[in-house]
Every structure is written in structure tokens, then in C-alpha cells.
Design an enzyme around this catalytic site. Structure first.
Site, PDB file in Angstrom:
ATOM      1  N   HIS A   1       6.250   6.642   6.141  1.00 37.93           N
ATOM      2  CA  HIS A   1       7.493   7.240   6.643  1.00 37.93           C
ATOM      3  C   HIS A   1       7.216   8.414   7.573  1.00 37.93           C
ATOM      4  O   HIS A   1       8.076   9.265   7.769  1.00 37.93           O
ATOM      5  CB  HIS A   1       8.386   7.662   5.467  1.00 37.93           C
ATOM      6  CG  HIS A   1       8.821   6.498   4.634  1.00 37.93           C
ATOM      7  ND1 HIS A   1       9.760   5.581   5.066  1.00 37.93           N
ATOM      8  CD2 HIS A   1       8.397   6.055   3.420  1.00 37.93           C
ATOM      9  CE1 HIS A   1       9.912   4.640   4.141  1.00 37.93           C
ATOM     10  NE2 HIS A   1       9.090   4.909   3.135  1.00 37.93           N
TER      11      HIS A   1
ATOM     12  N   TRP B   1      -7.812  43.497  -1.552  1.00 35.70           N
ATOM     13  CA  TRP B   1      -7.226  42.346  -0.868  1.00 35.70           C
ATOM     14  C   TRP B   1      -6.044  42.927  -0.102  1.00 35.70           C
ATOM     15  O   TRP B   1      -5.056  43.353  -0.695  1.00 35.70           O
ATOM     16  CB  TRP B   1      -6.756  41.301  -1.879  1.00 35.70           C
ATOM     17  CG  TRP B   1      -6.261  40.036  -1.231  1.00 35.70           C
ATOM     18  CD1 TRP B   1      -7.013  38.974  -0.824  1.00 35.70           C
ATOM     19  CD2 TRP B   1      -4.903  39.700  -0.939  1.00 35.70           C
ATOM     20  NE1 TRP B   1      -6.206  38.009  -0.277  1.00 35.70           N
ATOM     21  CE2 TRP B   1      -4.912  38.416  -0.346  1.00 35.70           C
ATOM     22  CE3 TRP B   1      -3.683  40.338  -1.119  1.00 35.70           C
ATOM     23  CZ2 TRP B   1      -3.747  37.780   0.077  1.00 35.70           C
ATOM     24  CZ3 TRP B   1      -2.525  39.709  -0.703  1.00 35.70           C
ATOM     25  CH2 TRP B   1      -2.563  38.426  -0.113  1.00 35.70           C
TER      26      TRP B   1
ATOM     27  N   ARG C   1     -10.944  39.280  -7.209  1.00 34.65           N
ATOM     28  CA  ARG C   1      -9.552  39.713  -7.016  1.00 34.65           C
ATOM     29  C   ARG C   1      -9.280  40.148  -5.577  1.00 34.65           C
ATOM     30  O   ARG C   1      -8.130  40.413  -5.217  1.00 34.65           O
ATOM     31  CB  ARG C   1      -9.228  40.867  -7.964  1.00 34.65           C
ATOM     32  CG  ARG C   1      -9.367  40.523  -9.422  1.00 34.65           C
ATOM     33  CD  ARG C   1      -9.073  41.732 -10.281  1.00 34.65           C
ATOM     34  NE  ARG C   1      -7.708  42.157 -10.159  1.00 34.65           N
ATOM     35  CZ  ARG C   1      -6.697  41.695 -10.874  1.00 34.65           C
ATOM     36  NH1 ARG C   1      -6.914  40.787 -11.774  1.00 34.65           N
ATOM     37  NH2 ARG C   1      -5.477  42.154 -10.687  1.00 34.65           N
TER      38      ARG C   1
ATOM     39  N   LYS D   1      -7.765  22.017  -3.200  1.00 40.62           N
ATOM     40  CA  LYS D   1      -9.170  22.412  -3.408  1.00 40.62           C
ATOM     41  C   LYS D   1      -9.931  22.319  -2.095  1.00 40.62           C
ATOM     42  O   LYS D   1     -10.658  23.216  -1.721  1.00 40.62           O
ATOM     43  CB  LYS D   1      -9.834  21.457  -4.392  1.00 40.62           C
ATOM     44  CG  LYS D   1     -10.109  21.690  -5.817  1.00 40.62           C
ATOM     45  CD  LYS D   1     -10.033  22.918  -6.545  1.00 40.62           C
ATOM     46  CE  LYS D   1      -8.973  23.890  -6.283  1.00 40.62           C
ATOM     47  NZ  LYS D   1      -8.225  24.361  -7.385  1.00 40.62           N
TER      48      LYS D   1
ATOM     49  N   GLU E   1      -3.640  18.553  -5.866  1.00 43.57           N
ATOM     50  CA  GLU E   1      -4.687  19.473  -6.293  1.00 43.57           C
ATOM     51  C   GLU E   1      -5.975  19.222  -5.506  1.00 43.57           C
ATOM     52  O   GLU E   1      -6.662  20.169  -5.105  1.00 43.57           O
ATOM     53  CB  GLU E   1      -4.912  19.323  -7.810  1.00 43.57           C
ATOM     54  CG  GLU E   1      -5.991  20.180  -8.405  1.00 43.57           C
ATOM     55  CD  GLU E   1      -5.812  21.678  -8.182  1.00 43.57           C
ATOM     56  OE1 GLU E   1      -4.748  22.123  -7.726  1.00 43.57           O
ATOM     57  OE2 GLU E   1      -6.780  22.424  -8.455  1.00 43.57           O
TER      58      GLU E   1
ATOM     59  N   GLU F   1      -8.785  25.022   0.538  1.00 44.56           N
ATOM     60  CA  GLU F   1      -9.051  26.433   0.243  1.00 44.56           C
ATOM     61  C   GLU F   1     -10.529  26.803   0.306  1.00 44.56           C
ATOM     62  O   GLU F   1     -10.855  27.930   0.661  1.00 44.56           O
ATOM     63  CB  GLU F   1      -8.414  26.885  -1.082  1.00 44.56           C
ATOM     64  CG  GLU F   1      -9.074  26.395  -2.345  1.00 44.56           C
ATOM     65  CD  GLU F   1      -8.426  26.977  -3.604  1.00 44.56           C
ATOM     66  OE1 GLU F   1      -8.403  26.259  -4.602  1.00 44.56           O
ATOM     67  OE2 GLU F   1      -7.957  28.122  -3.590  1.00 44.56           O
TER      68      GLU F   1
ATOM     69  N   ASN G   1      -3.722  49.199  -7.326  1.00 48.57           N
ATOM     70  CA  ASN G   1      -3.499  47.758  -7.229  1.00 48.57           C
ATOM     71  C   ASN G   1      -2.009  47.531  -7.391  1.00 48.57           C
ATOM     72  O   ASN G   1      -1.397  48.071  -8.306  1.00 48.57           O
ATOM     73  CB  ASN G   1      -4.273  47.038  -8.348  1.00 48.57           C
ATOM     74  CG  ASN G   1      -3.949  45.554  -8.398  1.00 48.57           C
ATOM     75  OD1 ASN G   1      -3.614  44.948  -7.402  1.00 48.57           O
ATOM     76  ND2 ASN G   1      -4.063  44.979  -9.592  1.00 48.57           N
ATOM     77  N   GLY G   2      -1.408  46.750  -6.472  1.00 47.18           N
ATOM     78  CA  GLY G   2       0.030  46.500  -6.539  1.00 47.18           C
ATOM     79  C   GLY G   2       0.667  46.823  -5.207  1.00 47.18           C
ATOM     80  O   GLY G   2      -0.021  46.911  -4.185  1.00 47.18           O
TER      81      GLY G   2
ATOM     82  N   CYS H   1      -5.992  43.537  -6.099  1.00 49.10           N
ATOM     83  CA  CYS H   1      -7.240  44.273  -5.942  1.00 49.10           C
ATOM     84  C   CYS H   1      -7.887  44.441  -7.319  1.00 49.10           C
ATOM     85  O   CYS H   1      -7.249  44.234  -8.339  1.00 49.10           O
ATOM     86  CB  CYS H   1      -6.960  45.634  -5.337  1.00 49.10           C
ATOM     87  SG  CYS H   1      -5.952  45.492  -3.844  1.00 49.10           S
TER      88      CYS H   1
ATOM     89  N   LYS I   1      -8.107  35.754  -6.245  1.00 45.28           N
ATOM     90  CA  LYS I   1      -7.884  34.937  -7.434  1.00 45.28           C
ATOM     91  C   LYS I   1      -6.510  35.181  -8.044  1.00 45.28           C
ATOM     92  O   LYS I   1      -5.795  34.247  -8.379  1.00 45.28           O
ATOM     93  CB  LYS I   1      -8.967  35.270  -8.462  1.00 45.28           C
ATOM     94  CG  LYS I   1      -8.835  34.519  -9.759  1.00 45.28           C
ATOM     95  CD  LYS I   1      -9.680  33.291  -9.723  1.00 45.28           C
ATOM     96  CE  LYS I   1      -9.506  32.418 -10.932  1.00 45.28           C
ATOM     97  NZ  LYS I   1      -9.485  31.010 -10.529  1.00 45.28           N
TER      98      LYS I   1
HETATM   99  O1  M6R Z   1      -3.377  32.777 -12.224  1.00 44.92           O
HETATM  100  P1  M6R Z   1      -2.420  31.701 -11.841  1.00 44.92           P
HETATM  101  O2  M6R Z   1      -2.713  30.394 -12.464  1.00 44.92           O
HETATM  102  O3  M6R Z   1      -0.982  32.086 -12.030  1.00 44.92           O
HETATM  103  O4  M6R Z   1      -2.625  31.509 -10.273  1.00 44.92           O
HETATM  104  C1  M6R Z   1      -1.778  30.694  -9.527  1.00 44.92           C
HETATM  105  C2  M6R Z   1      -2.402  30.326  -8.204  1.00 44.92           C
HETATM  106  O5  M6R Z   1      -2.580  31.464  -7.418  1.00 44.92           O
HETATM  107  C3  M6R Z   1      -3.754  29.642  -8.388  1.00 44.92           C
HETATM  108  O6  M6R Z   1      -3.616  28.512  -9.193  1.00 44.92           O
HETATM  109  C4  M6R Z   1      -4.362  29.216  -7.040  1.00 44.92           C
HETATM  110  O7  M6R Z   1      -3.558  28.258  -6.424  1.00 44.92           O
HETATM  111  C5  M6R Z   1      -5.762  28.679  -7.323  1.00 44.92           C
HETATM  112  N1  M6R Z   1      -6.701  29.745  -7.298  1.00 44.92           N
HETATM  113  C6  M6R Z   1      -6.174  27.630  -6.366  1.00 44.92           C
HETATM  114  O8  M6R Z   1      -7.412  27.090  -6.695  1.00 44.92           O
END
Ligand code: M6R
Length: 608
Positions: free
Chosen positions: A506, A74, A27, A487, A483, A490, A100-101, A2, A603
Site C-alpha cells: 500500500h 546529555w 545516561r 535496534k 524492535e 539506533e 539532571n532534569g 544526565c 539510556k
Molecule cells: O527505560 P525505559 O524502558 O522507559 O526506556 C524507554 C525507551 O527510551 C527505551 O526503550 C529506548 O527505546 C531503548 N533504549 C531503545 O533500545
């Protein structure tokens, strides 16, 4: 995950709270709320949905109060709703708090409080904290600081807390354990936020609160102590970017802005890493007390996109050294019983430096005596403080949930780290001199890659009526495929999977049918022919294939072939990743998705 803001000063708190929440909305964005306080009363506004929904119910004219707290959520415990939104208050609305936490022992505390007559309104773990604080405040006859100390000592788990009270309405109380909290001040106000972007419009000098610290903010100063009340030292640092870096700057979304910032971000990340004699400079690594000739294994550990960067780093390094190189997702690492000792080096990669799984992994590695090295984008982050040494990707603040410039700068820095490691370990990085020369050329190559944007926009149309897409590649192309698929799913919600090209037959090839989109990466000359055979196998089953390849790799007879600019094969996956970012971006735009704030995500993942 959060976002938290807090303010006290001589002017209205509302502008700071809202602008801070706006910058922290990445966040979490399923509900939001604020509490404003003065001697008379506390006023709380909460709304389900985004910050914009909260703003609709606030009348700024009616909010002159000079102290307050804010939150963007969140959800972890309890659905996104107005009732579960923060702030949470005690029964007589004299204390209000944002969190937050995760409070791991909240059920036990709640049971005790229920037995003592406390009434709960939400399903959150956070609400226990405000009632616990209320109970200590009453027991200690109105000593709020002491009550907070007793409260935090009872909490298990992680927390950044920000509290206001009508009893002392000109102060904001803050406590931190394993969730980030940054503090700032001007001549007549003090304020805080979950990260520095919330503060940057007001100050560039910030204090990163340490775990186990409590801060009391007032208009004329900040007092910091530990959880036992002992005064703590305040180490202020300067934020290495300006307000413009945290704004959209004319782009429709932060993601597109951040995609376009990559040439500059890479240039900044390389600053000071390449000597005029063509050597990699990595003093942070050189100074680790590692017995290089005894070293047995190197782990690269991270989550999500950063984990893909780790797969790239281990693939590149393993070709240069005899030491075992392993890439592990941080969320699995500590359950794998990894071999950790003084002959193990663990390299942790994280944009935010606050990812809970990555932090848990670094803690374990340290406890078992391994050497720890961090790659992060955030100065003063928890990871930077936990690791033995840290190097920074200088990407500037990354605000879009989908990581772009953080990923490519991670690849750049990891390539430098791999080269230096290969030297320290007496190995031989193939094409080392060319890689170093081309690192210098990379920003220009990325500029030319960005010019291919119209092609990616056109190709993204292939996904219009598709529910699935497949990404394939071998060797260094494999993390790029992973990756690209991440992308796409998500931000566009199109199901996407990535496979080693040779693995397709396979099993996964059973999913290929007429018009299924296959994104094939074939940038590595020595194995491209094998990937082309795999591509033919998918075309034979009706796939529409897009091929991303190098400038000189012979390719013929395919429909959509994208040729990347000339660059060392060890670096070519960096521009390739940029094309996949654009592909995902346009697919999401075509579907009308929220680019910067995709559903269900946040994020910074500060829960395990
Ligand atoms: O802040 P971080 O790099 O540790 O975050 C890790 C993942 O949560 C982050 O890379 C996530 O997969 C990306 N936002 C995806 O685009």
C-alpha cells in the site's frame, strides 16, 4: 538523562566520582565535568566529549580533595560544549552545582537574576540554579541548607541537584524532584549517584531519595529532610546484583554481554512466577482492587522498546479476552484524552522506571482514578513508587543504550501477566498450558538461538552498502519487526522501517529496489503463507530477503531462511528478537559504530 555523582569522606573524592561517572555514562555522553572542593578553593574540570576526554585533563595526583561532584551530560538547553558542561559555579567560585532534569521556569528566573546583576556564562537552564542559590545564601546570611530550601521551592520542572561549596567543604548538598538520586555510605564516607550502579563498587545498601527531599551528606552521616526542613524517614534497600553485573565481563561491549545474558535474565524473571502445578503466579496483580467482571479496558503504555513490548502484550491478550486492549506510546497517551476510570487498568512498562513520558502518563492515570500496574527493571524507581503495584523484570543492570535483555524479559513477564489477566477476566488464552510449559523451556531455547550468532554475523554483511532496510511481520511478529528496525537504526545509523507485511504493497513497496534488505518475520503458522506472498512481492522488485520462521513452517525457494528452535508460537518472537539484536549489532560493528553509546541518544530519557 544526565549522570550525577557526589562524594564526601576522609579520602580523596576523585576515584568515586570518576568510577561512578563511568558507570553512569550511558545516561549521556556529550560532555563531562567535576568540581573538587576544600577550605581553600574549588577546582573545576570540564570537557566536551566523553568521560575519557575529561580524564585526559585531570591529574589525579593534584586532586587530594575529599569532597566533590561530577556530571556526564546529555544536552537539552545549549549545544554540547565545554562552557555548557556541568558543574556550573557562581561568580566567585564558592558554590558549584550539577543538575539532571529540566528547569521549566529558568527564563523567568534568569531575567530576575540578570536584573540583579548576575552574569551567565552558559546557555543551560541549570546555571540559573547556582546563581539563585547564591542569591539566597547571601540573603540568609550564610545558611546553605535554608538557602537550598528556598531555591528548590522556586524551581518548576524536574531536578536532581548535587552541590558543593567552599563555605562548608566537607558536605555535599542534594535535592530531588522527578529525577532519580540514590545515596550510599560507608563507615567514613557518604556519596550519591543518579542510579545504584554508580554506588555498587562501594556499597549494596542504598537510600533512594524521594521527590521533595533534600539530603546533606557528610563523612559521618546523612541527614534527610523535606523541602520545608522536616526530618524524613530513611528507607534503605539492598541492590539486588553485584559489581560484576555492571561490568563488561570480557565482552567487547555491554550490548553483546547483555545479549548473551538473556537466558539467565529470563530464568531470573520467571523465578517464582510458575507454580509446580503449571499455574502463573502474579499476586501483585491479584491483589489490585479491580472489579474484574466490570473492567472495560486495559492500556499498555510505554516508550521506545518498552512500547514494542506493549504492542506484543496487547496483541496476545486481545486474543484471550473481550475487554478492549490498547497499546499506547506514553508520549501520546495523555494527549489522546484516554478513557480513564475505575474500570480501566493501565499497565506501564519501563526498563529504567524513570522515563519522563511514562511517569507523566502514570500520574494522569492515577489522578483520573484508573488502576495502575508497573513492569520495571529497577527496584525503587520512580515508576515502581508511583504505580499501585509493581512487578520486576530481573534482567540485572542494562547499561548499553540499545535495550536487549530488558526487552525480552519484558515480553516474558507480560506473557505471564496476560495469562493471569485472561484468567481473572474469565477469558481463554489459546494454548495456555503449552505457553506455560514453554516458558520453562525458554532459557534453553535462547541458548540455542544465541548459537545462531555466526549466521547473523554473515547476514549483516548484506547491509554493508545499504542505506535502508525494511522489517515486516504480522500479528505477534509486528512488534518484533518494529524492535528489529529500532535496534538497527539506533546503533548502525542505517535507516530502517517496520511495516505490517500486508501493508507493504500500500505504499512502502515503492522503496524496494535491487539489493534492498528486507527482514521478514514469519513465525506464526496460520498467517505465514500470507507473509510469504508479501515476501515474493519484494523479491520480484530485487530485494534481498532474510526470513525468520518457526521450525515446522513449510518454506521453499528462498535464499536466507533462519529457523528458530521449537517453542510455542506465542513465545517464538522472544528468540526472534534475539536474532535481530545480533543482526543490528554486527551491522553496527561492520560500520565501526560506537555500540554502547550511539550518537544523540541516552539510556534514560528523563525529559518529555
Ligand atoms: O527505560 P525505559 O524502558 O522507559 O526506556 C524507554 C525507551 O527510551 C527505551 O526503550 C529506548 O527505546 C531503548 N533504549 C531503545 O533500545
Amino acid at each position: 538523562m544526565c549522570g550525577i555523582t557526589g562524594f564526601t569522606g576522609k579520602e580523596s573524592a576523585l576515584p568515586f566520582l570518576l568510577q561512578g561517572l563511568e558507570r553512569l555514562e550511558y545516561r549521556g555522553y556529550d560532555s563531562a565535568g567535576i568540581t573538587l572542593v576544600d577550605h581553600e578553593k574549588m577546582t573545576t574540570y570540564k570537557a566536551k566529549g566523553k568521560l575519557a576526554d575529561l580524564k585526559k585533563i585531570i591529574d589525579p595526583e593534584a586532586c587530594p580533595q575529599c569532597a566533590g561532584i561530577g556530571h556526564t551530560r546529555w544536552a537539552t538547553h545549549g549545544v554540547p560544549s565545554q562552557l555548557n558542561a556541568h558543574p556550573h559555579s557562581n561568580a566567585d567560585s564558592t558554590i558549584s552545582l550539577v543538575h539532571n532534569g529540566i528547569i521549566e521556569n529558568y527564563q523567568k528566573i534568569k531575567k530576575d537574576l540578570l536584573a540583579r546583576g548576575y552574569v551567565f556564562r552558559s546557555e543551560t537552564d541549570s546555571e540559573v540554579v547556582v546563581h539563585l542559590l547564591d542569591s539566597w545564601y547571601r540573603r540568609l546570611n550564610g545558611d546553605m541548607e535554608e538557602a537550598l530550601r528556598h531555591t528548590v521551592r522556586e524551581l518548576e520542572g524536574s531536578f536532581a541537584l548535587c552541590i558543593v561549596t567552599t563555605y562548608i567543604p566537607d558536605k555535599v548538598f542534594v535535592a530531588k524532584k522527578e529525577s532519580p538520586m540514590v545515596i550510599g555510605r560507608t563507615a567514613d564516607s557518604s556519596f550519591c549517584g543518579s542510579d545504584a550502579t554508580a554506588l555498587i563498587a562501594y556499597t549494596k545498601e542504598v537510600l533512594v531519595l524521594e521527590d521533595g527531599q533534600i539530603a546533606v551528606l557528610s563523612a559521618d552521616g546523612i541527614k534527610v529532610t523535606d523541602f520545608d526542613g522536616n526530618p524524613a524517614e530513611q528507607a534503605w534497600i539492598s541492590i539486588p546484583y553485584d559489581i560484576e553485573a555492571a561490568q563488561k565481563g570480557g565482552y567487547d561491549s555491554y550490548m553483546m554481554k547483555e545479549i548473551h545474558e538473556q537466558p539467565r535474565a529470563v530464568r531470573e524473571t520467571l523465578r517464582g512466577r510458575l507454580s509446580p502445578e503449571g499455574k502463573i503466579l502474579m499476586p501483585e496483580l491479584d491483589q489490585l482492587p479491580v472489579r474484574w467482571n466490570e473492567l472495560k479496558r486495559i492500556y499498555f503504555i510505554a516508550c521506545g522498546t518498552a512500547y514494542h513490548a506493549c504492542i506484543y502484550a496487547k496483541t496476545l491478550l486481545q486474543k484471550a479476552v473481550h475487554v478492549t486492549c490498547i497499546a499506547e506510546p506514553a508520549s501520546e497517551f495523555r494527549y489522546e484524552e484516554p478513557v480513564l476510570d475505575r474500570d480501566t487498568l493501565c499497565i506501564f512498562v519501563s526498563q529504567s522506571g524513570e522515563t519522563a513520558d511514562t511517569l507523566a502518563a502514570v500520574k494522569l492515570a492515577k489522578a483520573e482514578g484508573a488502576h495502575t500496574f508497573a513492569v520495571t527493571n529497577v527496584l525503587g524507581s520512580s515508576l515502581a513508587r508511583a504505580a499501585d503495584a509493581t512487578v520486576y523484570t530481573c534482567a540485572g543492570p542494562e547499561i548499553a543504550v540499545a535495550s536487549t535483555k530488558a526487552y525480552t524479559t519484558q515480553l516474558v513477564l507480560l506473557a505471564c501477566i496476560d495469562i493471569r489477566l485472561s484468567e481473572l477476566l474469565g477469558g481463554r488464552m489459546p494454548d495456555k498450558e503449552r505457553i506455560i510449559t514453554d516458558l520453562n523451556n525458554l532459557p534453553a531455547v535462547l541458548d540455542r538461538t544465541l548459537d545462531m550468532e555466526p549466521m547473523m554475523e554473515r547476514l549483516a554483511v548484506l547491509l554493508q552498502d545499504q542505506r535502508d532496510a525494511y522489517f515486516i511481520g504480522r500479528q505477534l511478529d509486528y512488534p518484533t519487526a518494529l524492535e528489529g528496525a529500532l535496534k538497527l537504526k539506533e546503533i548502525s545509523y542505517i535507516h530502517a522501517d517496520a511495516y505490517y507485511a500486508g501493508e507493504l504493497k500500500h505504499g512502502p513497496i515503492a522503496l524496494i529496489e535491487k539489493d534492498t534488505v528486507v527482514m521478514a518475520l514469519a513465525t506464526q503458522a496460520e498467517i505465514a503463507a500470507k507473509t510469504f506472498s508479501n515476501i515474493q512481492e519484494t523479491i520480484a522488485r530485487g530485494a534481498r530477503v532474510i526470513i525468520i520462521t518457526g521450525p515446522d513452517i513449510p518454506v521453499s525457494g528462498f535464499e536466507n531462511v533462519l529457523r528458530l528452535p521449537e517453542i510455542a508460537p506465542q513465545l517464538i518472537d522472544i528468540p526472534a528478537a534475539v536474532l535481530l539484536q545480533q543482526f543490528a549489532y554486527f551491522a553496527a560493528v561492520n560500520k565501526g559504530c560506537d555500540i554502547d553509546q550511539p550518537r544523540n541518544l541516552a539510556k534514560s530519557v528523563t525529559v518529555e
